[in-house]
Scaffold this active site. Structure first.
Site, PDB file in Angstrom:
ATOM      1  N   LEU A 454       0.813  -1.058   0.042  1.00 28.30           N
ATOM      2  CA  LEU A 454       0.001  -0.007  -0.070  1.00 28.30           C
ATOM      3  C   LEU A 454       0.921   1.177  -0.015  1.00 28.30           C
ATOM      4  O   LEU A 454       0.507   2.391  -0.452  1.00 28.30           O
ATOM      5  CB  LEU A 454      -1.017  -0.150   1.247  1.00 28.30           C
ATOM      6  CG  LEU A 454      -1.774  -1.149   1.195  1.00 28.30           C
ATOM      7  CD1 LEU A 454      -2.998  -0.981   2.202  1.00 28.30           C
ATOM      8  CD2 LEU A 454      -2.885  -1.390  -0.014  1.00 28.30           C
ATOM      9  N   ASP A 455       2.030   1.213   0.557  1.00 27.71           N
ATOM     10  CA  ASP A 455       2.729   2.470   0.395  1.00 27.71           C
ATOM     11  C   ASP A 455       3.262   2.665  -0.790  1.00 27.71           C
ATOM     12  O   ASP A 455       3.090   3.835  -1.496  1.00 27.71           O
ATOM     13  CB  ASP A 455       4.233   2.093   1.109  1.00 27.71           C
ATOM     14  CG  ASP A 455       3.939   2.592   2.705  1.00 27.71           C
ATOM     15  OD1 ASP A 455       3.344   3.535   2.936  1.00 27.71           O
ATOM     16  OD2 ASP A 455       4.789   1.878   3.200  1.00 27.71           O
ATOM     17  N   VAL A 456       3.524   1.582  -1.766  1.00 31.56           N
ATOM     18  CA  VAL A 456       3.539   1.885  -3.239  1.00 31.56           C
ATOM     19  C   VAL A 456       2.606   2.231  -3.803  1.00 31.56           C
ATOM     20  O   VAL A 456       2.596   3.242  -4.576  1.00 31.56           O
ATOM     21  CB  VAL A 456       4.552   0.555  -3.574  1.00 31.56           C
ATOM     22  CG1 VAL A 456       4.673   0.734  -5.285  1.00 31.56           C
ATOM     23  CG2 VAL A 456       5.833   0.403  -3.213  1.00 31.56           C
TER      24      VAL A 456
END
Length: 595
Positions: A454-456
């Site tokens: 989810l960060d990416v």
């Protein structure tokens, strides 16, 4: 060419018509986002075509036609033909599988989802370029490029001058309570970590040994904790574990199901665009097709992955990115492993940016930052909720010096969408929204991926939102506040699963889905359509090449699994595409080309 006339537009693509065709896995996510941004559906759209690619075209509202060509792989002869083979070839299976000690496929269509967002980015950037007097461009992107971008930090670390600072070995959350509750744990404070485990009477040596793998799991995609920590949580009820967290400053989050997320999902877009102020910036540089953001300045006050990645993508599209760092520089610059003394992971997100040191706690430096914002086009940050307002650096404050600014916030949970939400980090959002269940097929215990999914994806969605804000500004002559979040990224990723859940269908993929098959010297991944048939063959005595050849004789498509990101440097499927930067750190290719 002359720029399209400025109009007051509520959505950046209002008045444009969309034609989309091709494989739904590739065309669907992009088309859905373009419609959310205001594009109307054009009648008489073309069929799927013969090249296996997705085709997207936008026209109308005074713009020259813009098109995007989206494929599974740049090289059609690479054997990369669908989501499973993209994950296998680009190293996604290898990184995601570190927690389990062997490559593992994600049961969600992560690469295809990221590719759709990249296609939208390219189209929006090209339209921004047109609105600023530049030419139209054709956008080309592919799922294998999206996959390489997703693993770029792991690839950079694997090719660095030194080894990892923490062990790469199987293990990690979630933890399990005595009454069977699966949960994630989060804290950024070693004191809170120790206090939480002491409250549960965990052995002192296990507490000490567990902190380092826990701290580095964002970097290594694994967390080989002492087994005593898992034993400890299994001795306590979920209620007792929650009490221990509440009393020590740690946070815990129960793994929610997809059905739970579907029941509460509000259907909101993954970003919010709110025009404010007035004013229109005259282009200082005429953009080109390849660099549609040339002449634009982005101020980035980001940390970790989400905001820095969003700004990195804007830089690849031609913007000048100025990174705001604390006095002494970003401490993550020195995080091992390094290349020429600089963190290889940090370079993967921040190469090419100009760094300026600003002490945001200093009134004088905040005035300096306001002066920089007065000349910028975008201000992007992912500070903790409320911090910008506390510092006098919220969008109202910056609008006072630059009413044409695109003010972008990339956070964890969005604006008041989840009541009582825990800390907005990647793994907590995965746990809270059902990603942990969706990432694994039926028959397997749910577990959030320790790859920073989810960060990416949140960084990709954040860049998409900024580009939508820039186009809104160029068309409407107003500044725009832009909000995106890890929650929005999760909803984008889980879209198909949530729709199945709302229809009362099983939201998870079937047992054994996207499971790599072992060979004598490695692993292979069948294409999704061939998975069940390929699993009927025993390939364990055959070298990988021979195993692939045998499946081909039966009409089955598969590809070799990249078992270590370091192997990507020499992989013929990506021949010549992975380079090294001036510091010697590996660098993945740009995820799109605009010509």
């Amino acid at each position: 060419m002359a720029s399209p006339a400025i109009t007051q537009t509520a959505q950046p693509l209002e008045g444009l018509r969309l034609a989309a065709s091709g494989p739904p896995e590739l065309a669907g996510p992009a088309a859905a986002h373009l419609r959310l941004l205001g594009a109307g559906t054009q009648t008489g759209r073309t069929g799927p075509g013969e090249d296996g690619a997705a085709h997207l075209a936008l026209s109308g509202a005074g713009f020259s036609a813009q098109s995007a060509h989206v494929t599974w792989a740049v090289d059609r002869a690479s054997g990369i033909t669908d989501e499973a083979t993209v994950q296998a070839a680009t190293g996604i299976m290898a990184v995601h599988g570190r927690r389990d000690g062997a490559p593992r496929g994600l049961a969600v269509d992560y690469a295809a989802t990221a590719t759709g967002v990249l296609a939208v980015q390219g189209l929006l950037a090209a339209l921004v370029g047109q609105a600023r007097g530049g030419p139209a461009a054709r956008v080309d992107t592919s799922a294998d490029r999206a996959g390489l971008l997703a693993v770029s930090q792991y690839l950079a670390a694997a090719g660095a001058d030194e080894g990892e600072a923490a062990e790469i070995a199987p293990g990690g959350p979630p933890f399990t309570s005595a009454d069977g509750t699966l949960f994630e744990l989060e804290t950024l404070d070693p004191g809170a970590w120790a206090a939480f485990w002491r409250a549960l009477a965990a052995p002192s040596d296990a507490i000490r040994a567990g902190w380092r793998p826990f701290q580095f799991r964002y970097a290594t995609a694994c967390a080989p904790f002492p087994g005593a920590l898992h034993t400890t949580t299994r001795a306590h009820t979920w209620q007792r574990i929650r009490e221990a967290a509440a009393g020590t400053g740690a946070e815990v989050c129960r793994l929610r199901t997809l059905a739970e997320r579907a029941a509460e999902h509000d259907g909101a877009a993954p970003w919010e665009l709110a025009p404010y102020g007035s004013g229109h910036r005259i282009p200082r540089v005429t953009p080109t097709a390849a660099r549609p953001l040339a002449g634009l300045t982005v101020l980035e006050a980001g940390r970790r992955i989400q905001a820095p990645l969003a700004a990195h993508l804007l830089g690849l599209l031609g913007a000048d990115v100025i990174r705001i760092e604390p006095p002494g520089g970003d401490p993550l610059r020195g995080m091992p492993p390094t290349s020429s003394g600089i963190s290889a992971r940090w370079l993967a997100l921040n190469r090419g940016k100009t760094a300026v040191e600003i002490d945001i706690k200093s009134a004088e430096d905040r005035r300096r930052l306001l002066g920089m914002a007065a000349e910028a086009d975008v201000f992007l940050h992912n500070w903790a909720p409320g911090k910008a307002a506390e510092l006098g650096l919220d969008h109202q404050d910056l609008a006072g010096v630059n009413p044409a600014l695109v003010y972008a916030y990339t956070g964890g949970w969005g604006t008041n969408r989840i009541a009582g939400a825990p800390m907005g980090t990647d793994f907590m959002v995965q746990a809270r929204t059902g990603v942990g269940e969706a990432a694994r097929p039926l028959g397997e215990v749910p577990a959030p991926s320790l790859m920073t999914l989810l960060d990416v994806l949140g960084g990709l969605v954040g860049a998409e939102a900024v580009l939508a804000g820039l186009l809104t500004r160029e068309r409407g002559g107003r500044g725009v506040r832009v909000d995106s979040s890890l929650l929005g990224a999760s909803d984008v990723l889980l879209g198909p699963a949530l729709r199945r859940a709302r229809r009362g269908q099983e939201p998870r993929r079937p047992a054994g889905f996207r499971r790599p098959l072992p060979t004598a010297d490695g692993w292979i991944a069948p294409a999704d359509a061939c998975g069940a048939a390929a699993a009927a063959y025993d390939l364990t005595s055959l070298p990988t090449g021979a195993a692939l050849a045998q499946l081909r004789t039966h009409g089955l498509t598969a590809t070799a699994v990249t078992a270590d990101p370091a192997d990507l440097h020499h992989d013929p499927r990506f021949a010549g595409s992975i380079s090294r930067d001036e510091h010697g750190a590996p660098a993945v290719p740009d995820p799109w080309s605009l010509v």
